[in-house]
Design an enzyme around this catalytic site. Structure first.
Site, short mmCIF file in Angstrom:
data_model
loop_
_atom_site.label_atom_id
_atom_site.label_comp_id
_atom_site.label_asym_id
_atom_site.label_seq_id
_atom_site.Cartn_x
_atom_site.Cartn_y
_atom_site.Cartn_z
N LYS A 44 0.87 -1.08 -0.22
CA LYS A 44 -0.02 0.19 0.03
C LYS A 44 0.80 1.45 -0.18
O LYS A 44 0.92 2.21 -0.77
CB LYS A 44 -0.88 -0.12 1.40
CG LYS A 44 -1.88 -0.81 1.00
CD LYS A 44 -2.83 -1.17 2.47
CE LYS A 44 -3.74 -2.42 2.15
NZ LYS A 44 -4.35 -2.76 3.45
N GLN A 99 -4.27 -1.37 9.68
CA GLN A 99 -4.45 -2.69 9.03
C GLN A 99 -4.95 -3.71 10.34
O GLN A 99 -4.96 -3.64 11.21
CB GLN A 99 -2.77 -3.23 8.69
CG GLN A 99 -3.16 -4.68 7.99
CD GLN A 99 -3.67 -4.42 6.34
OE1 GLN A 99 -3.86 -3.26 5.87
NE2 GLN A 99 -3.99 -5.65 6.11
N ASP A 129 -10.89 3.26 4.55
CA ASP A 129 -11.06 1.96 4.47
C ASP A 129 -13.05 1.78 4.49
O ASP A 129 -13.40 0.68 4.06
CB ASP A 129 -10.92 1.26 5.84
CG ASP A 129 -9.72 0.43 5.53
OD1 ASP A 129 -9.58 -0.18 4.66
OD2 ASP A 129 -8.79 0.22 6.49
N1 GUN Z 1 -7.07 -6.59 6.25
C1 GUN Z 1 -7.60 -7.12 5.09
N2 GUN Z 1 -8.16 -6.40 4.32
C2 GUN Z 1 -7.98 -4.96 4.71
C3 GUN Z 1 -8.53 -3.70 4.21
O1 GUN Z 1 -9.35 -3.78 3.35
N3 GUN Z 1 -8.49 -2.92 5.17
C4 GUN Z 1 -7.78 -3.00 6.32
N4 GUN Z 1 -7.74 -1.79 7.34
N5 GUN Z 1 -7.29 -4.13 6.89
C5 GUN Z 1 -7.55 -5.25 5.99
#
Ligand code: GUN
Length: 316
Positions: free
Chosen positions: A78, A122, A145
């Site tokens: 990311k 995350q 998110d």
């Molecule tokens: N863990 C797995 N997918 C995601 C996501 O789309 N966002 C976040 N913050 N954590 C994740």
């Protein structure tokens, strides 16, 4: 060559052309998520340049608590994609012992930082962190998110100022770009998580999609029979290769959200990635299917970048 020989040869050639066409017709369309994500990221690059020309540099902060190896990989890619697009990128890797209060302070600082338009913590955090409290602490205007209750409400209300969770948004983009008509289609989503299953169902049933949606899960009675109803089947359960060929209606479109690491002694690494769908047996039944890896996975990051641009646009 005698005339009859030539005729026979022509007939054989035509027959072989016909059978290879038939074989191609029976091949499923492999939905190339990597290629679609690259297109979305190109659009993002153009919009980033336009925002920068107006004096706005989009900024994304990604926060990882602890040292889960898979999460570290996701957070790393990311941050790399942000940097590649020319975003202001903040990557915070906090130790596993970080307290809830310390994490909330980090979030508060990022909420107050005008150079940060998007914040992502995350998931999953370590057990001692209450994820819901952390999500609610993120400024909903920076919640790229789309997990904050205000953004969940906006998704249900079909309010475009909200943020749509990245993975289901990526699945919708794949369906749209692949020309798959959701109108009136019977869609089945396996999985009811707040990250994928529930928002996916909301997007499919929304007025610009018009699917008839069933949300199934591990406790659903006769899951294979429910799945067999689907014109569009979304698998988001996190169980390697759970969806078998006889769960899938011939001609269905299958979107596999699963990314599972399973042991494979034939690989140098000792493991391989697989989805929630038993790809080799399911693919021949489908009209179209996403592979793992290279299907939904790359779309999640691309849609995160899109959401960050939306936040930068809206916050100015
Ligand atoms: N863990 C797995 N997918 C995601 C996501 O789309 N966002 C976040 N913050 N954590 C994740």
């Amino acid at each position: 060559m005698l005339m009859t020989d030539r005729r026979i040869l022509n007939f054989v050639l035509k027959l072989s052309d016909f059978t290879s066409r038939l074989r191609r017709m029976n091949q499923p369309r492999i939905i190339d998520g990597k290629a679609v994500a690259a297109t979305v990221l190109e659009e993002c690059r153009i919009e980033t340049a336009a925002l920068k020309a107006k004096g706005i540099t989009p900024g994304l902060a990604v926060v990882l608590v602890g040292n889960d190896p898979a999460s570290a990989v996701y957070v790393g890619s990311k941050a790399r994609t942000c940097a590649d697009l020319g975003f202001h990128s903040v990557k915070l890797e906090l130790p596993a012992e970080t307290t809830q209060a310390e994490l909330l302070k980090v979030v508060a600082d990022l909420n107050a930082d005008p150079a940060v338009h998007g914040i992502l913590v995350q998931s999953p955090p370590p057990k001692h962190i209450d994820e819901e409290t952390v999500i609610r602490a993120i400024d909903p205007r920076k919640d790229v998110d789309g997990f904050h209750p205000k953004n969940v409400a906006k998704l249900v209300l079909e309010d475009p100022t909200g943020f749509v969770p990245c993975t289901p948004a990526g699945c919708m983009k794949l369906l749209e770009i692949s020309g798959i008509d959701t109108n009136g289609a019977e869609a089945v989503v396996i999985g009811r998580s707040m990250i994928v299953g529930k928002p996916m169902a909301m997007l499919l049933v929304a007025k610009n999609s018009n699917a008839t949606v069933t949300i199934a899960h591990s406790r659903s009675k006769d899951l294979p029979a429910i799945c067999r109803r689907a014109d569009i089947l979304i698998a988001a359960v996190g169980r390697p290769e759970m969806v078998k060929a006889d769960w899938v209606k011939p001609g269905a479109v299958v979107i596999d959200v699963g990314i599972n690491r399973i042991a494979d002694p034939s690989k140098k690494s000792g493991h391989r990635l697989t989805g929630d769908v038993a790809y080799d047996e399911v693919a021949p039944r489908c009209a179209a299917i996403t592979p793992v890896p290279g299907g939904v996975g790359p779309m999640t990051i691309a849609m995160l970048m899109k959401n960050t641009l939306q936040a930068a646009r809206q916050l100015g």
